[in-house]
Enzyme design. Structure first.
Site, PDB file in Angstrom:
ATOM      1  CB  ILE A  77      -0.907   0.027   1.227  1.00  0.00           C
ATOM      2  CG1 ILE A  77      -1.798  -1.218   1.286  1.00  0.00           C
ATOM      3  CG2 ILE A  77      -1.741   1.312   1.249  1.00  0.00           C
ATOM      4  CD1 ILE A  77      -2.799  -1.335   0.160  1.00  0.00           C
ATOM      5  CG  HIS A 123       1.177 -11.275   8.798  1.00  0.00           C
ATOM      6  ND1 HIS A 123       1.675 -11.219   7.511  1.00  0.00           N
ATOM      7  CD2 HIS A 123       2.048 -12.031   9.516  1.00  0.00           C
ATOM      8  CE1 HIS A 123       2.802 -11.914   7.462  1.00  0.00           C
ATOM      9  NE2 HIS A 123       3.054 -12.410   8.652  1.00  0.00           N
TER      10      HIS A 123
HETATM   11  N1  LIG Z   1       2.083  -0.533   3.216  1.00  0.00           N
HETATM   12  C1  LIG Z   1       1.677  -1.783   3.482  1.00  0.00           C
HETATM   13  N2  LIG Z   1       1.181  -2.537   2.481  1.00  0.00           N
HETATM   14  C2  LIG Z   1       0.753  -3.812   2.733  1.00  0.00           C
HETATM   15  C3  LIG Z   1       0.868  -4.362   4.037  1.00  0.00           C
HETATM   16  C4  LIG Z   1       1.416  -3.530   5.078  1.00  0.00           C
HETATM   17  O1  LIG Z   1       1.513  -3.947   6.263  1.00  0.00           O
HETATM   18  N3  LIG Z   1       1.801  -2.267   4.749  1.00  0.00           N
HETATM   19  N4  LIG Z   1       0.467  -5.683   4.290  1.00  0.00           N
HETATM   20  C5  LIG Z   1       0.403  -6.518   3.098  1.00  0.00           C
HETATM   21  C6  LIG Z   1      -0.071  -7.911   3.376  1.00  0.00           C
HETATM   22  N5  LIG Z   1       1.116  -8.732   3.664  1.00  0.00           N
HETATM   23  C7  LIG Z   1       1.246  -9.287   4.904  1.00  0.00           C
HETATM   24  O2  LIG Z   1       0.320  -9.274   5.737  1.00  0.00           O
HETATM   25  C8  LIG Z   1       2.110  -8.901   2.663  1.00  0.00           C
HETATM   26  C9  LIG Z   1       1.713  -9.092   1.340  1.00  0.00           C
HETATM   27  C10 LIG Z   1       2.681  -9.251   0.348  1.00  0.00           C
HETATM   28  C11 LIG Z   1       4.040  -9.231   0.668  1.00  0.00           C
HETATM   29  C12 LIG Z   1       5.053  -9.359  -0.421  1.00  0.00           C
HETATM   30  O3  LIG Z   1       6.216  -9.660  -0.159  1.00  0.00           O
HETATM   31  N6  LIG Z   1       4.614  -9.144  -1.677  1.00  0.00           N
HETATM   32  C13 LIG Z   1       5.512  -9.318  -2.835  1.00  0.00           C
HETATM   33  C14 LIG Z   1       4.689  -9.283  -4.146  1.00  0.00           C
HETATM   34  C15 LIG Z   1       3.779 -10.509  -4.215  1.00  0.00           C
HETATM   35  C16 LIG Z   1       2.957 -10.523  -5.498  1.00  0.00           C
HETATM   36  O4  LIG Z   1       2.819  -9.452  -6.159  1.00  0.00           O
HETATM   37  O5  LIG Z   1       2.447 -11.617  -5.825  1.00  0.00           O
HETATM   38  C17 LIG Z   1       6.550  -8.208  -2.911  1.00  0.00           C
HETATM   39  O6  LIG Z   1       6.284  -7.080  -2.452  1.00  0.00           O
HETATM   40  O7  LIG Z   1       7.598  -8.505  -3.514  1.00  0.00           O
HETATM   41  C18 LIG Z   1       4.432  -9.073   1.978  1.00  0.00           C
HETATM   42  C19 LIG Z   1       3.471  -8.927   2.988  1.00  0.00           C
HETATM   43  C20 LIG Z   1      -0.387  -5.862   1.985  1.00  0.00           C
HETATM   44  N7  LIG Z   1       0.194  -4.540   1.732  1.00  0.00           N
HETATM   45  N1  LIG Z   2       0.912 -11.434   4.298  1.00  0.00           N
HETATM   46  C1  LIG Z   2      -0.397 -11.400   3.708  1.00  0.00           C
HETATM   47  C2  LIG Z   2      -0.993 -12.788   3.701  1.00  0.00           C
HETATM   48  O1  LIG Z   2      -0.281 -13.777   3.623  1.00  0.00           O
HETATM   49  N2  LIG Z   2      -2.329 -12.845   3.803  1.00  0.00           N
HETATM   50  C3  LIG Z   2      -2.988 -14.114   3.866  1.00  0.00           C
HETATM   51  O2  LIG Z   2      -3.471 -14.489   2.595  1.00  0.00           O
HETATM   52  C4  LIG Z   2      -4.562 -15.392   2.823  1.00  0.00           C
HETATM   53  C5  LIG Z   2      -5.700 -14.933   1.940  1.00  0.00           C
HETATM   54  O3  LIG Z   2      -6.688 -15.921   1.970  1.00  0.00           O
HETATM   55  P1  LIG Z   2      -8.138 -15.557   1.342  1.00  0.00           P
HETATM   56  O4  LIG Z   2      -7.885 -14.945  -0.017  1.00  0.00           O
HETATM   57  O5  LIG Z   2      -8.806 -16.914   1.270  1.00  0.00           O
HETATM   58  O6  LIG Z   2      -8.818 -14.613   2.287  1.00  0.00           O
HETATM   59  C6  LIG Z   2      -4.939 -15.291   4.307  1.00  0.00           C
HETATM   60  O7  LIG Z   2      -4.423 -16.427   5.006  1.00  0.00           O
HETATM   61  C7  LIG Z   2      -4.217 -14.061   4.742  1.00  0.00           C
HETATM   62  O8  LIG Z   2      -3.835 -14.072   6.118  1.00  0.00           O
END
Ligand SMILES: Nc1nc2c(c(=O)[nH]1)N[C@@H](CN(C=O)c1ccc(C(=O)N[C@@H](CCC(=O)O)C(=O)O)cc1)CN2
Ligand SMILES: NCC(=O)N[C@@H]1O[C@H](COP(=O)([O-])[O-])[C@@H](O)[C@H]1O
Length: 188
Positions: free
Chosen positions: A91, A107
């Site tokens: 984000i 998470h």
């Molecule tokens: N500014 C923020 N953005 C997002 C957060 C956050 O805490 N601050 N949470 C994530 C959700 N998340 C963990 O809960 C998470 C999701 C994705 C990644 C990640 O490493 N993504 C990859 C790309 C993956 C793809 O495009 O398929 C990457 O950035 O290389 C880490 C944590 C949602 N956004």
């Molecule tokens: N770090 C972000 C992450 O791993 N999120 C995880 O992706 C899954 C989505 O499932 P859903 O699409 O069935 O809700 C959930 O387990 C959520 O915690």
């Protein structure tokens, strides 16, 4: 006056489905899902939203970079709270600043352990397994400009069996998500 939420998904959308079905069945909760946003046109969450009469928006990398169309849609739908549910893009600062303390994420682990870039989906549960951890769980937190570093709102833990596979860990954690995320969002 209901709290109007937008749910952001990238994948199957089971958390979105549980949350939508709960709040549509219980108007007394005072929460309305008014928009679903995804970065993947193939996301199962889009089908779930369409089946339930909820508008959706697919964003691409250009939209994401500028933010104009996304911010306009969030304003048009009068979104009060953004709920991330398996959303996998970072984000950006413009959105965090436009919705201060109004973006939350779930998470699938007990932060600060097993968080940060690369820690999503099965990668999280594989890391828990590799660490031979005896517990895992969920963390609901506010979103700041970095992955998984926002203030923690809620956590719940689950004990693990030593022979649990990453897939079994994922199942245990997902059940916790489904039982708690909607409740935490309702309480915000
Ligand atoms: N500014 C923020 N953005 C997002 C957060 C956050 O805490 N601050 N949470 C994530 C959700 N998340 C963990 O809960 C998470 C999701 C994705 C990644 C990640 O490493 N993504 C990859 C790309 C993956 C793809 O495009 O398929 C990457 O950035 O290389 C880490 C944590 C949602 N956004
Ligand atoms: N770090 C972000 C992450 O791993 N999120 C995880 O992706 C899954 C989505 O499932 P859903 O699409 O069935 O809700 C959930 O387990 C959520 O915690």
């Amino acid at each position: 006056m209901s709290k109007r939420i937008a749910i952001f998904v990238s994948g199957g959308g089971s958390n979105a489905r549980v949350m939508i079905d709960r709040f549509q069945a219980h108007p007394e909760d005072g929460v309305e899902v008014v928009l679903l946003v995804s970065n993947k046109a193939s996301a199962g969450g889009l089908t779930i939203a369409a089946e339930r009469g909820i508008p959706s928006l697919v964003v691409n990398r250009n939209d994401w970079a500028t933010g104009e169309d996304l911010l306009a849609a969030l304003e048009a739908y009068r979104v009060d709270l953004i709920v991330l549910a398996g959303f996998l893009w970072l984000i950006p600062a413009y959105l965090v600043q436009a919705y201060p303390n109004r973006i939350v994420n779930i998470h699938p682990a007990l932060l600060p352990r097993y968080g940060g870039k690369g820690m999503y989906g099965k990668h999280v549960h594989e890391a828990v397994k590799a660490a031979e951890d005896t517990e895992s769980g969920i963390t609901v937190h506010y979103v700041n400009e970095n992955y998984d570093e926002g203030n923690i709102i809620f956590q719940a833990a689950v004990r693990l069996d030593p022979d649990d596979s990453p897939e079994q860990i994922a199942e245990r954690v997902l059940r916790l998500e489904h039982g708690n995320y909607w409740r935490v969002v309702r309480g915000l």
